[in-house]
Design an enzyme around this catalytic site. Sequence first.
Site, short mmCIF file in Angstrom:
data_model
loop_
_atom_site.label_atom_id
_atom_site.label_comp_id
_atom_site.label_asym_id
_atom_site.label_seq_id
_atom_site.Cartn_x
_atom_site.Cartn_y
_atom_site.Cartn_z
N ASP A 166 0.85 -1.19 0.00
CA ASP A 166 0.00 0.00 0.00
C ASP A 166 0.89 1.25 0.00
OD1 ASP A 166 -3.22 0.48 1.10
OD2 ASP A 166 -1.82 2.17 1.06
N ASN B 44 -12.66 -3.37 2.98
CA ASN B 44 -13.60 -2.26 3.08
C ASN B 44 -14.57 -2.41 1.91
OD1 ASN B 44 -12.36 -1.02 5.33
ND2 ASN B 44 -10.83 -0.06 4.00
N GLY C 296 -15.39 3.03 3.89
CA GLY C 296 -14.01 3.43 3.62
C GLY C 296 -13.43 2.92 2.33
N HIS D 84 -9.93 -5.63 -3.06
CA HIS D 84 -8.59 -5.72 -2.50
C HIS D 84 -8.69 -6.10 -1.03
CE1 HIS D 84 -9.98 -1.54 -2.31
NE2 HIS D 84 -9.31 -1.44 -1.18
N HIS E 89 -6.80 -6.03 2.39
CA HIS E 89 -5.69 -5.42 3.14
C HIS E 89 -5.08 -6.47 4.06
CE1 HIS E 89 -6.75 -1.02 2.49
NE2 HIS E 89 -7.94 -1.56 2.24
P1 AMP Z 1 -9.68 1.19 0.40
O1 AMP Z 1 -9.78 2.53 1.07
O2 AMP Z 1 -10.07 0.03 1.29
O3 AMP Z 1 -10.43 1.19 -0.93
O4 AMP Z 1 -8.15 0.94 0.10
C1 AMP Z 1 -7.50 1.49 -1.00
C2 AMP Z 1 -6.04 1.49 -0.65
O5 AMP Z 1 -5.31 1.66 -1.84
C3 AMP Z 1 -5.62 2.61 0.29
O6 AMP Z 1 -5.07 2.05 1.48
C4 AMP Z 1 -4.58 3.39 -0.50
O7 AMP Z 1 -3.52 3.86 0.28
C5 AMP Z 1 -4.14 2.37 -1.52
N1 AMP Z 1 -3.61 2.89 -2.77
C6 AMP Z 1 -4.10 3.90 -3.51
N2 AMP Z 1 -3.36 4.09 -4.63
C7 AMP Z 1 -2.38 3.14 -4.59
C8 AMP Z 1 -1.28 2.81 -5.44
N3 AMP Z 1 -1.06 3.47 -6.59
N4 AMP Z 1 -0.47 1.79 -5.07
C9 AMP Z 1 -0.68 1.13 -3.91
N5 AMP Z 1 -1.70 1.39 -3.05
C10 AMP Z 1 -2.53 2.38 -3.39
#
Ligand code: AMP
Length: 113
Positions: free
Chosen positions: A30, A86, A92, A99, A101
């Site tokens: 992340d 999420n 969130g 994805h 986490h």
């Molecule tokens: P969510 O809020 O559960 O949809 O998680 C999305 C996650 O993607 C967040 O924790 C972001 O920090 C992460 N994220 C966004 N853009 C990127 C990227 N280019 N590479 C890696 N992680 C990312």
Amino acid sequence: MDDCLFCKIVAGEIPAEVVHTTERTVAFRDVNPQAPTHVLVVPKDHYADAAALAAGDPETSAELVRTAAAVATAEGHGADYRLVFNTGAGAGQTVFHTHLHVLAGRDLGWPPG
Ligand code: AMP
């Protein structure tokens, strides 16, 4: 999905620090880590959220969890880690490509925020 960030990472069109891949999944760090280990495990195919993936491709849904466990173990946290989906903007979710986490390496409070 042409405009999907994680589809572009899967395709190698946007850089990411990939830590593990399987036939159906990719795991990468992340960009805004919330723990010493914070990895996202995504299916290579596009599904909007965890429920859509489980309904449409249950085997890949299971592979996501297996991959997450392998990542936690590889990072030295195989016994203590948290997995989070999420689902929905109100919970969130900001990227609408499923994805999982993987969070580990610090005390993880409960309930989560
Ligand atoms: P969510 O809020 O559960 O949809 O998680 C999305 C996650 O993607 C967040 O924790 C972001 O920090 C992460 N994220 C966004 N853009 C990127 C990227 N280019 N590479 C890696 N992680 C990312």
